[in-house]
Scaffold this motif. Structure first.
Motif, PDB file in Angstrom:
ATOM      1  N   ARG A 258      30.098 -46.033 -37.290  1.00 37.62           N
ATOM      2  CA  ARG A 258      29.611 -45.284 -38.463  1.00 37.62           C
ATOM      3  C   ARG A 258      30.673 -45.153 -39.558  1.00 37.62           C
ATOM      4  O   ARG A 258      30.341 -44.943 -40.738  1.00 37.62           O
ATOM      5  N   LEU A 259      31.949 -45.287 -39.215  1.00 40.71           N
ATOM      6  CA  LEU A 259      33.023 -45.137 -40.201  1.00 40.71           C
ATOM      7  C   LEU A 259      33.613 -46.483 -40.629  1.00 40.71           C
ATOM      8  O   LEU A 259      34.675 -46.541 -41.220  1.00 40.71           O
ATOM      9  N   ARG A 260      32.888 -47.547 -40.366  1.00 40.17           N
ATOM     10  CA  ARG A 260      33.450 -48.890 -40.576  1.00 40.17           C
ATOM     11  C   ARG A 260      33.744 -49.195 -42.043  1.00 40.17           C
ATOM     12  O   ARG A 260      34.560 -50.073 -42.341  1.00 40.17           O
ATOM     13  N   TYR A 261      33.101 -48.486 -42.973  1.00 39.86           N
ATOM     14  CA  TYR A 261      33.324 -48.782 -44.386  1.00 39.86           C
ATOM     15  C   TYR A 261      34.411 -47.901 -45.007  1.00 39.86           C
ATOM     16  O   TYR A 261      34.742 -48.073 -46.179  1.00 39.86           O
ATOM     17  N   ARG A 262      34.967 -46.991 -44.240  1.00 38.42           N
ATOM     18  CA  ARG A 262      36.035 -46.147 -44.759  1.00 38.42           C
ATOM     19  C   ARG A 262      37.321 -46.967 -44.928  1.00 38.42           C
ATOM     20  O   ARG A 262      37.665 -47.791 -44.081  1.00 38.42           O
ATOM     21  N   THR A 263      38.028 -46.715 -46.007  1.00 42.60           N
ATOM     22  CA  THR A 263      39.332 -47.358 -46.191  1.00 42.60           C
ATOM     23  C   THR A 263      40.328 -46.819 -45.165  1.00 42.60           C
ATOM     24  O   THR A 263      41.114 -47.567 -44.578  1.00 42.60           O
ATOM     25  N   GLU A 264      40.290 -45.490 -44.952  1.00 40.85           N
ATOM     26  CA  GLU A 264      41.096 -44.836 -43.935  1.00 40.85           C
ATOM     27  C   GLU A 264      40.200 -43.871 -43.177  1.00 40.85           C
ATOM     28  O   GLU A 264      39.223 -43.358 -43.727  1.00 40.85           O
ATOM     29  N   VAL A 265      40.539 -43.621 -41.923  1.00 40.24           N
ATOM     30  CA  VAL A 265      39.714 -42.767 -41.071  1.00 40.24           C
ATOM     31  C   VAL A 265      40.516 -41.519 -40.705  1.00 40.24           C
ATOM     32  O   VAL A 265      41.660 -41.632 -40.235  1.00 40.24           O
ATOM     33  N   ALA A 266      39.931 -40.354 -40.923  1.00 37.16           N
ATOM     34  CA  ALA A 266      40.586 -39.117 -40.531  1.00 37.16           C
ATOM     35  C   ALA A 266      40.483 -38.952 -39.016  1.00 37.16           C
ATOM     36  O   ALA A 266      39.417 -39.171 -38.432  1.00 37.16           O
ATOM     37  N   LEU A 267      41.565 -38.566 -38.389  1.00 36.41           N
ATOM     38  CA  LEU A 267      41.567 -38.386 -36.941  1.00 36.41           C
ATOM     39  C   LEU A 267      40.528 -37.343 -36.529  1.00 36.41           C
ATOM     40  O   LEU A 267      39.866 -37.490 -35.490  1.00 36.41           O
ATOM     41  N   ALA A 268      40.345 -36.311 -37.339  1.00 36.14           N
ATOM     42  CA  ALA A 268      39.370 -35.265 -37.020  1.00 36.14           C
ATOM     43  C   ALA A 268      37.944 -35.807 -36.944  1.00 36.14           C
ATOM     44  O   ALA A 268      37.106 -35.272 -36.205  1.00 36.14           O
ATOM     45  N   ASP A 269      37.643 -36.879 -37.689  1.00 35.70           N
ATOM     46  CA  ASP A 269      36.300 -37.472 -37.672  1.00 35.70           C
ATOM     47  C   ASP A 269      36.028 -38.252 -36.392  1.00 35.70           C
ATOM     48  O   ASP A 269      34.908 -38.727 -36.178  1.00 35.70           O
TER      49      ASP A 269
END
Length: 319
Positions: free
Chosen positions: A179-190
Motif C-alpha cells: 500500500r505504500l509502494r508509491y511513497r518516496t520515503e516510508v515512515a517507520l510508524a506507518d
C-alpha cells in the motif's frame, strides 16, 4: 589553496572517527583548527564533504568519493621509497580476513588481491561482530570487516584497532504491491502493523537498535520472524507478501520487491575495518580501506534508490 597529503589525512581521520573533535585528537590538533581546515578543503572542492548526524558527522555522497580517492593517494604515497621486491618475487604473507555479511566483500577482496600480491588473503564468514572481535583478540584473524551503530561503537582491547569504512542509512524492503509502494520515503510508524523479518542479534546491538527505533516511532512489532539466510531468499519471501524487512541501502531489489528509504533515517549502520595492531602494517590497512571504499562506490553506482535518497538528503551548494 592546493591540496596536500596532510589535508587528505584530515579528511580520512574525520571519516574514520565520525567526528571532527575525535579526528582532532587523533591528529594532535585542536577542534577549531580541524574544523577550519575542513571548511577550507570544502570551499576548495566546491561542495560539502560531511553532514552532521546525531552522533557526529558522516560523509556526503560526494564525500564518500573524495575520501576513497584520498585513501588511494595516501596508499600510493606510502609506497614511495619502498625497496624493490626480490628477483624471485615477493614473499607472500598470509592475511586472514574475518567478514560479517557484507556486500562490500567481493569488491574488497578482488581489489586487495590485485593491489597486494604479497598478501595471501583468506576469508572466513562470521555473522556476529562480537565473534569477529574475539577472533582478532585471540590472534585467529589479522583483519576483519564488521558493523556497529552510532552510539554503540564496537568494543575491543588496545591490541585491536578499527577505522570506519562508511556509515549508511538503513532502508526497508516491501512487496511490490504494498500500500505504500508509491511513497518516496516510508515512515517507520506507518509499518506498525506489519510482519517483520529480523536477522539475529549480531553482538553489536542490532536488536536494541531496531526495537529502539520502533519504540521511538510509537510501536512494538507484533510479529517478528527471525531470519538468517541469503538476500535472495529474503526478497523472495518479501515478494510473496510474508513480511517486510530492514535492508542495506544499496540492496538490489527484485522485480516484485521495492526498497524505500525510512523517513527521518531512524537507523544508521557503520561498516568498519578492524585489525590486530601488531600484525597488520599501515600500508596494508590503507589498501584494505581503499579497496572497501571503492567497492562501496560500486554498490552506490548500482543503487538508484540510494542515489535518489542521497541527492535529496545532501544537496551540495557551491560556495
Amino acid at each position: 589553496m592546493e591540496l596536500e597529503l596532510r589535508h587528505l589525512r584530515v579528511l580520512c581521520a574525520i571519516a574514520d572517527s565520525g567526528s571532527v573533535g575525535r579526528a582532532a585528537v587523533l591528529l594532535g590538533a585542536s577542534q577549531p583548527a580541524t574544523s577550519t581546515q575542513l571548511r577550507r578543503i570544502e570551499r576548495h572542492l566546491g561542495a560539502p564533504l560531511f553532514e552532521r548526524t546525531a552522533s557526529g558527522v558522516a560523509p556526503t555522497c560526494f564525500g564518500v568519493e573524495v575520501v576513497a580517492a584520498a585513501r588511494d593517494l595516501l596508499t600510493r604515497a606510502d609506497c614511495l621509497g619502498r625497496p624493490p621486491e626480490p628477483a624471485d618475487g615477493p614473499v607472500r604473507r598470509e592475511l586472514r580476513l574475518a567478514v560479517t555479511i557484507s556486500p562490500i566483500l567481493p569488491g574488497l577482496v578482488t581489489r586487495a588481491r590485485h593491489q597486494r600480491p604479497d598478501q595471501r588473503l583468506t576469508v572466513s564468514s562470521v555473522y556476529r561482530s562480537s565473534d569477529i572481535v574475539d577472533l582478532l583478540e585471540r590472534g585467529e584473524a589479522e583483519a576483519a570487516v564488521a558493523v556497529d551503530y552510532p552510539g554503540r561503537e564496537l568494543r575491543h582491547s588496545p591490541s585491536v584497532a578499527h577505522r570506519g569504512i562508511v556509515t549508511e542509512p538503513a532502508f526497508v524492503a516491501l512487496p511490490a504491491g504494498h500500500r505504500l509502494r508509491y511513497r518516496t520515503e516510508v515512515a517507520l510508524a506507518d509499518l506498525a502493523d506489519e510482519d517483520w523479518f529480523l536477522t539475529p542479534d549480531d553482538g553489536a546491538g542490532w536488536h536494541s537498535v531496531f526495537y529502539g527505533a520502533c519504540a521511538s516511532a510509537g510501536f512494538t512489532p507484533a510479529t517478528v520472524h527471525e531470519f538468517l539466510g541469503g538476500r535472495l531468499e529474503l526478497q523472495e519471501m518479501i515478494a510473496a507478501g510474508l513480511g517486510i524487512s530492514v535492508v542495506q541501502a544499496t540492496t538490489r531489489q527484485l522485480a516484485d520487491v521495492v526498497v524505500k528509504p525510512l523517513a527521518g533515517t531512524p537507523i544508521w549502520v557503520r561498516h568498519l575495518l578492524a585489525w590486530r595492531a601488531a600484525a597488520v602494517g599501515g600500508d596494508v590497512v590503507e589498501t584494505l580501506l581503499g579497496a572497501a571504499a571503492a567497492a562501496y562506490r560500486d554498490l552506490i553506482a548500482a543503487a538508484p534508490t540510494f542515489q535518489a535518497w542521497a541527492a535529496r538528503t545532501y544537496r551540495p551548494t557551491r560556495s
